[in-house]
Design an enzyme around this catalytic site. Sequence first.
Site, short mmCIF file in Angstrom:
data_model
loop_
_atom_site.label_atom_id
_atom_site.label_comp_id
_atom_site.label_asym_id
_atom_site.label_seq_id
_atom_site.Cartn_x
_atom_site.Cartn_y
_atom_site.Cartn_z
N LYS A 1 0.86 -1.19 0.00
CA LYS A 1 0.00 0.00 0.00
C LYS A 1 0.89 1.23 0.00
O LYS A 1 2.07 1.16 0.38
CB LYS A 1 -0.91 0.01 1.23
CG LYS A 1 -2.21 0.75 1.04
CD LYS A 1 -3.22 -0.02 0.20
CE LYS A 1 -4.54 0.73 0.09
NZ LYS A 1 -5.56 -0.05 -0.62
N ASP B 1 -6.99 4.52 -4.67
CA ASP B 1 -7.66 4.38 -3.38
C ASP B 1 -8.31 5.74 -3.13
O ASP B 1 -8.54 6.50 -4.08
CB ASP B 1 -6.66 3.99 -2.28
CG ASP B 1 -7.33 3.50 -1.00
OD1 ASP B 1 -7.62 4.35 -0.12
OD2 ASP B 1 -7.60 2.29 -0.87
#
Length: 448
Positions: free
Chosen positions: A129, A169
């Site tokens: 991430k 995201d």
Amino acid sequence: MSDIHALIGGMYDDVVRRNPGETEFHQAVREVVESLVPVLERHPEHLDPNAFERICEPERQIIFRVPWQDDEGRWRLNRGFRVEFNSALGPFKGGLRFHPSVYLGIVKFLGFEQVFKNALTGMPLGGGKGGSDFDPKGRSPDEVMRFCQSFMTELYRHIGEYTDVPAGDIGVGGREIGYLFGQYKRITNRHESGVLTGKGLGWGGAVVRTEATGYGAAYFTEEMLLSRGRSMGGQTAVVSGSGNVAIYAIQKLTQMGATVVACSDSDGYVVDERGIDLELVREIKESGRGRISEYADRVSHAHHVSGGSVWDVACTVAIPSATENELDGRAATTLVRNGCIAVAEGANMPSTRDAVKVFTEAGTAFGPGKAANAGGVATSALEMQQNAARDSWTFDRTERRLHEIMRDIHASCFEAAQEYGEPGNLVLGANAVGFLRVADAMNAQGLV
């Protein structure tokens, strides 16, 4: 039993000690580690060498500065992150989040969850991430472009289609992915389509990727209901948020026969007992980048509540799709009291530990985010397949494959919960399946 409990407790304490102040990461690790006792009892081969301890430690943590210039010519500075958590199953895979709340603990929590989520899909993907504390809200397209180009100028050296594949995201949509990909291509002199997912359809993107996380959460909810002898038809649903995940969860729930009566944003929530008009929400949020309160201004029978909790609205199905820890124990108690029978996490860890406990004790079907919202990364993997083959699939073919993947994820979690003595506990099921797939691969590859 006591030895494993002590070992588990010691592992968690060590994670907290080694990662001070990263509360979201601590929460994510604790939720997994507490469910692994029956798994480790049956698989002692993962106790020495301790696979979970190694899974909790990222392979690589990258922090870098991102200087950029605003439209007034002022120099600005943000911080960029990429945590490459685990590559036992494949290249690191996970999104980029641009939001003021981003710091190392948030990125590590998201990356840790991504390891298990990606494993659950059955696709050859590791977990990672990244992101920045940059806020694209209120910035001009030129400012966003300059920031993205500066961000990629550092990030490019750490990613690649066989190394690390970022996606979008919160705060990173198609526009941002375009700017990031353009800068990567410019620096590397390679049109490496598989280095980013969520691309535009005209230059390597996949149909259904935009819809995938919301659709996947709806499909997972349907599987939970079917496992209990119910169907989606006739259910009353509440979906928090009004961004990408929420919009497409609302769309698919409605197609399945449910009535979605409420959604929200950071200013409050709107209630429409006749069913949320999705096209109006999309017009307000996607086209106009407005506030959900505008919905009530334009629909006479709807009403807006400023602040408050969208979970006060009675429903039988709930899909929290906004942000982490948005649904606490009080809200969970309200949902159960009002007759909610199924909750699926469309966002990453939107339910607190207290909320999960309430749902578990009440017998409410509960789908944790690592399983329920895995549709996004699953479709990213399908995008990577198409990029590798220089191919392009139809919407129907891609959606069918997404549906199959979500059905398989639910089945594997459901069966694992039964195997480890807690039928219906999909938190245990998801953690058991994800852990064993990653731990088996790590042990097969040696001390890594």
